[in-house]
Write a protein that holds these residues in place. Structure first.
Motif, PDB file in Angstrom:
ATOM      1  N   ILE A   1      81.270  17.573   5.665  1.00  0.00           N
ATOM      2  CA  ILE A   1      82.140  18.246   6.890  1.00  0.00           C
ATOM      3  C   ILE A   1      82.228  19.594   6.727  1.00  0.00           C
ATOM      4  O   ILE A   1      82.247  20.276   7.722  1.00  0.00           O
ATOM      5  CB  ILE A   1      83.488  17.602   6.494  1.00  0.00           C
ATOM      6  N   ASN A   2      82.437  20.111   5.748  1.00  0.00           N
ATOM      7  CA  ASN A   2      82.487  21.701   5.650  1.00  0.00           C
ATOM      8  C   ASN A   2      81.300  22.440   6.202  1.00  0.00           C
ATOM      9  O   ASN A   2      81.345  23.329   6.795  1.00  0.00           O
ATOM     10  CB  ASN A   2      82.997  22.154   4.425  1.00  0.00           C
ATOM     11  N   ASN A   3      80.210  21.718   5.672  1.00  0.00           N
ATOM     12  CA  ASN A   3      78.867  22.512   5.861  1.00  0.00           C
ATOM     13  C   ASN A   3      78.566  22.386   7.362  1.00  0.00           C
ATOM     14  O   ASN A   3      78.033  23.515   7.785  1.00  0.00           O
ATOM     15  CB  ASN A   3      77.812  22.013   5.133  1.00  0.00           C
ATOM     16  N   LEU A   4      78.728  21.216   7.853  1.00  0.00           N
ATOM     17  CA  LEU A   4      78.412  21.189   9.429  1.00  0.00           C
ATOM     18  C   LEU A   4      79.225  22.434  10.321  1.00  0.00           C
ATOM     19  O   LEU A   4      78.889  22.755  11.126  1.00  0.00           O
ATOM     20  CB  LEU A   4      78.800  19.680   9.808  1.00  0.00           C
ATOM     21  N   TYR A   5      80.747  22.219   9.706  1.00  0.00           N
ATOM     22  CA  TYR A   5      81.655  22.984  10.488  1.00  0.00           C
ATOM     23  C   TYR A   5      81.028  24.521  10.321  1.00  0.00           C
ATOM     24  O   TYR A   5      80.900  25.386  11.179  1.00  0.00           O
ATOM     25  CB  TYR A   5      83.056  22.997   9.943  1.00  0.00           C
ATOM     26  N   ASN A   6      80.817  24.920   9.267  1.00  0.00           N
ATOM     27  CA  ASN A   6      80.566  26.561   8.694  1.00  0.00           C
ATOM     28  C   ASN A   6      79.215  26.764   9.433  1.00  0.00           C
ATOM     29  O   ASN A   6      79.054  27.858   9.968  1.00  0.00           O
ATOM     30  CB  ASN A   6      80.402  26.632   7.093  1.00  0.00           C
TER      31      ASN A   6
ATOM     32  N   MET B   1      70.268  21.260   0.038  1.00  0.00           N
ATOM     33  CA  MET B   1      71.349  21.805  -0.992  1.00  0.00           C
ATOM     34  C   MET B   1      72.353  22.143  -0.219  1.00  0.00           C
ATOM     35  O   MET B   1      73.547  21.960  -0.634  1.00  0.00           O
ATOM     36  CB  MET B   1      70.573  22.930  -1.268  1.00  0.00           C
ATOM     37  N   TYR B   2      72.325  22.455   1.115  1.00  0.00           N
ATOM     38  CA  TYR B   2      73.522  22.956   1.843  1.00  0.00           C
ATOM     39  C   TYR B   2      74.227  21.622   2.221  1.00  0.00           C
ATOM     40  O   TYR B   2      75.496  21.581   2.322  1.00  0.00           O
ATOM     41  CB  TYR B   2      73.235  23.635   3.160  1.00  0.00           C
ATOM     42  N   ARG B   3      73.392  20.669   2.751  1.00  0.00           N
ATOM     43  CA  ARG B   3      73.964  19.286   3.279  1.00  0.00           C
ATOM     44  C   ARG B   3      74.633  18.482   2.436  1.00  0.00           C
ATOM     45  O   ARG B   3      75.415  17.779   2.620  1.00  0.00           O
ATOM     46  CB  ARG B   3      73.020  18.737   4.308  1.00  0.00           C
ATOM     47  N   LYS B   4      73.749  18.335   1.167  1.00  0.00           N
ATOM     48  CA  LYS B   4      74.316  17.449   0.069  1.00  0.00           C
ATOM     49  C   LYS B   4      75.025  18.030  -1.230  1.00  0.00           C
ATOM     50  O   LYS B   4      75.589  16.976  -1.932  1.00  0.00           O
ATOM     51  CB  LYS B   4      73.036  16.736  -0.374  1.00  0.00           C
ATOM     52  N   GLY B   5      74.883  19.114  -1.144  1.00  0.00           N
ATOM     53  CA  GLY B   5      75.242  19.699  -2.552  1.00  0.00           C
ATOM     54  C   GLY B   5      74.315  19.525  -3.747  1.00  0.00           C
ATOM     55  O   GLY B   5      73.226  19.290  -3.285  1.00  0.00           O
ATOM     56  N   THR B   6      74.818  19.610  -5.134  1.00  0.00           N
ATOM     57  CA  THR B   6      73.860  19.545  -6.004  1.00  0.00           C
ATOM     58  C   THR B   6      74.268  18.651  -7.029  1.00  0.00           C
ATOM     59  O   THR B   6      75.561  18.624  -7.402  1.00  0.00           O
ATOM     60  CB  THR B   6      73.571  21.012  -6.725  1.00  0.00           C
ATOM     61  N   VAL B   7      73.357  17.864  -7.408  1.00  0.00           N
ATOM     62  CA  VAL B   7      73.716  16.616  -8.522  1.00  0.00           C
ATOM     63  C   VAL B   7      73.039  17.118  -9.538  1.00  0.00           C
ATOM     64  O   VAL B   7      71.690  17.174  -9.711  1.00  0.00           O
ATOM     65  CB  VAL B   7      73.280  15.095  -7.897  1.00  0.00           C
TER      66      VAL B   7
ATOM     67  N   TYR C   1      70.467  19.529  12.860  1.00  0.00           N
ATOM     68  CA  TYR C   1      71.497  19.830  11.496  1.00  0.00           C
ATOM     69  C   TYR C   1      70.512  19.081  10.449  1.00  0.00           C
ATOM     70  O   TYR C   1      70.666  19.469   9.223  1.00  0.00           O
ATOM     71  CB  TYR C   1      72.676  19.565  11.696  1.00  0.00           C
ATOM     72  N   ASN C   2      69.837  18.037  10.780  1.00  0.00           N
ATOM     73  CA  ASN C   2      69.414  17.317   9.631  1.00  0.00           C
ATOM     74  C   ASN C   2      68.287  17.861   9.157  1.00  0.00           C
ATOM     75  O   ASN C   2      67.692  17.390   8.063  1.00  0.00           O
ATOM     76  CB  ASN C   2      69.013  15.806  10.212  1.00  0.00           C
ATOM     77  N   ASN C   3      67.670  19.077   9.664  1.00  0.00           N
ATOM     78  CA  ASN C   3      66.674  19.732   9.319  1.00  0.00           C
ATOM     79  C   ASN C   3      67.298  20.830   8.360  1.00  0.00           C
ATOM     80  O   ASN C   3      66.310  21.651   7.600  1.00  0.00           O
ATOM     81  CB  ASN C   3      65.854  20.440  10.074  1.00  0.00           C
ATOM     82  N   GLU C   4      68.385  21.151   8.226  1.00  0.00           N
ATOM     83  CA  GLU C   4      68.877  22.247   7.424  1.00  0.00           C
ATOM     84  C   GLU C   4      68.681  21.757   5.763  1.00  0.00           C
ATOM     85  O   GLU C   4      68.577  20.496   5.613  1.00  0.00           O
ATOM     86  CB  GLU C   4      70.396  22.118   7.445  1.00  0.00           C
TER      87      GLU C   4
END
Lengths: 269, 269, 269, 269
Positions: D153-158, D205-211, D199-202
């Motif tokens: 949510i935050n990354n899409l907004y940002n 790491m930005y869209r899912k974060g890091t596990v 957006y899905n091509n971003e």
């Protein structure tokens, strides 16, 4: 007398909400019940009046309070298990503990005469309580197993001990010495060979304690009704289904009990 | 039935020791006492029988448990203050709470008939309790002031409310509307002009609640003794000093009370 | 990806607010600093660079965070005392602990090179922290005294131990055996007779540790100003008063320190 | 300087052991990182250097501390999940929190230059931490899903916000107004129609974060050995299996991740 000037003292209260999604167990014990039992001439090793009174109080607690899924009692202790998902009083630990022990204590005096008849209650007894959380179903079953194993161990010991005192005339100290270091098998053997008692035939309530669960029961009640076009009342039998607290004296350590009553633990993850 | 296999469940118990060097207050309240009062026909706005029974129970709590320095009660609540330095049960919060409420609850039923005579107790009442810590003497005094100010505000309201209902024939809703937004002065004025009541002459127990403290009292008891060389017993009076729980109905918000009884708060830093 | 469906997990966070009106102490210790000291060739028994770096970090903590009244450090530990009345982050214990240790840890690496020059930092060190509440001023003073007495005892021991190792050539085990069972007087005597060291002349920072307090200091700064009607700038000296964190190496066990700096403990009851 | 006289202050420490058999999550957040990011000229909306540094610090935490099963990070936050059965430091909450944040904070400064090169670190940053317990695997998965949904949510907004500012020349306030009340679909549409961005091509790491999880990896290393009877050393390749912390940028909300890595949650009930 501006109350507001003093209200800051409320900020000193702390939030004691129990972790969500855990079973909440409140266990109570009679305070100084060794002395209480002596003064009220409890029969040894088990006094049916006292055990039934404990169970009556526990039933009252289950009916008056909310979200208790199961209770287990033995000797002068009772454990009450509140549902994992309970939101009662926002899961505040102090609320759970104090409601349980106060309802139990007032019930103990209130129902005393129903069980002890003309044996007068000499003073109002006290109880202490504690609260423990169990995250998984297995933890909860192990807790209840721990209490039932404790019941078994104590009852076997007490049964032999009091036989030695009451029938063989040993002093308490002599009986204690005699039992020092004995295993379960030894105690069973003493009971059988010296007193002709097969421990496994002792009452289940003594050996297993008391489990309280909610059960649907059907009641047949008789009602008087007057049908239209008829002039006289007529008696009819009506079957009504009710949920009530039922005492069982069965093993809860093995799987059978939990398979038979799956609804006790049934809550979504 | 190896108990040891299940004993790990004890590790789930948490340590709930109260911070040292703080006053420990346990306050209890009657559960659903509005309904309880109605069903047992409590006199409104104050029922002497109920208030005296509450105080009897609180005295029992102070005598049976340890380290309670002072207690304060009003309506269906009572606060018990344990000494800052108390080491009772290692200061475990659950022990303090459950011992207080269970002893109070069993006493309530036990002593009921001494106060309510032929008014039968219909069911065993419940109480809830909470525990709060106060680090400084001033905090503790402010806590007790808060409860006494609450007593005053409620009692003034209730006194006028029930006069309007009982003497002026208003419905409860009408009485409530009438008092909506009134200040203390207004309420005093209604009492005086409409009912010829000077609120300050109302009984202290209603206006101030009840303070319980420990006091040395001298008892004169009569003993029969037989002196050597005399042949007959003779009655003599002996004065014996005892510490007992004494109820007071006085102001505890001002300094006077604390100056008069400095021993209540006296503990080294 | 409806976030709301998962938000229930926030309810599992518990409120960890510290009891109001108590001093809040956060103490941190270096993690595995024995090994860290060896790998970074700390001078024994005291390394000035390491002690000064610790103090620099503690000063940063006091400046960055709020409401720290006093701090005390020795060896690889530092205690921070937050004001009784602090409302910082609603007094949440986790906030106090984590802000202190994270600020300290990042400062340790950040300022390392200012103190250790070309001694390279080999890896990022860890620190652990704990939080303790003290209700009364006396309790707090006793806490700080406890830490300073600990400093004294350890430093006396370490001073003799390392003399025996460094000057007399004993192995660590031999030095330890030699000191086994010795009292403070014995250790002073060894220092004096064998190494001609009067322990009381050792640096205060080693013997007393470091106390950090807020002090108003006057700074004289030089400003260039141009007066109206004049054509040239002129240098003037301006005295400015600032509050800053000042290190002291003094006794805080006796009364003198507290009498000299009454403002540290000064908060209304 | 009798230390013993003051040692009573240790009794004021409280036991903060975490309930057994629960997942222990420590989440840390950068303190005032909005300002920190500006002062260190972080690229908007995502700065690879900053994200990789966060992950390096989190890896260090997992390697240095014990029993961390999985970690998840996004933006300036990281969550560390300790095993249900962990007995590390007797499960004391303060130990878990302070070790995590201090190790993270010192690592942040230590490794800064590896990621930010000649962008100088201006001051030592702070982090705050909290601890939360989750009794069931489902609760834990929902916690991690909550954080990943938040990341999305935050990354899409940002992403849209900074496009509007950087490419369309809107002021931050204008960009905020433009996005007020828009749904995810609206934001995707703006990105696509106005900036030709799918957006899905971003980057994942930005869209899912890091596990971060533990993975066995095979390393091929070259060793020189000299076989008996031979006179010269010979190079051989040896495959060595090691467990190391591996970063993934994948969905953890659905079941697939958990089915692929069942060992993360695998602990007997």
């Amino acid at each position: 007398m501006a109350k507001s000037k003093f209200e800051y003292v409320r900020d000193f209260e702390t939030d004691d909400a129990c972790l969500p999604n855990c079973w909440i167990v409140v266990r109570l014990d009679g305070r100084n019940f060794h002395r209480f039992a002596e003064q009220h001439e409890f029969k040894k090793p088990n006094d049916d009046r006292a055990l039934h009174l404990m169970t009556k109080c526990a039933q009252t607690v289950m009916q008056e309070l909310e979200d208790i899924a199961i209770a287990y009692g033995q000797s002068d202790e009772y454990s009450f298990v509140f549902r994992k998902k309970s939101r009662w009083f926002k899961r505040r630990a102090s609320k759970f503990m104090t409601h349980v022990v106060s309802q139990f204590a007032s019930s103990y005096v209130f129902y005393w005469k129903d069980y002890f008849k003309d044996q007068e209650l000499l003073y109002p007894p006290g109880f202490d309580g504690r609260i423990v959380l169990y995250p998984s179903n297995q933890n909860l079953k192990d807790y209840l197993s721990w209490r039932q194993a404790d019941c078994h161990i104590n009852n076997l010991y007490n049964t032999v001990f009091w036989m030695l005192v009451q029938r063989s005339g040993l002093t308490p100290v002599q009986a204690q010495d005699r039992l020092q270091g004995t295993l379960a098998g030894d105690k069973n053997e003493i009971l059988f060979s010296e007193f002709n008692i097969n421990y496994n035939n002792e009452p289940l309530m003594y050996r297993k304690g008391t489990v309280l669960i909610w059960q649907k029961v059907n009641e047949v009640i008789t009602k008087k009704i007057k049908l239209p076009k008829e002039t006289e009342e007529k008696e009819v039998e009506v079957t009504r289904s009710r949920t009530q607290v039922v005492p069982l004296h069965c093993d809860i350590i093995g799987d059978q009990f939990w398979e038979e009553y799956p609804e006790i633990l049934a809550e979504d993850s």
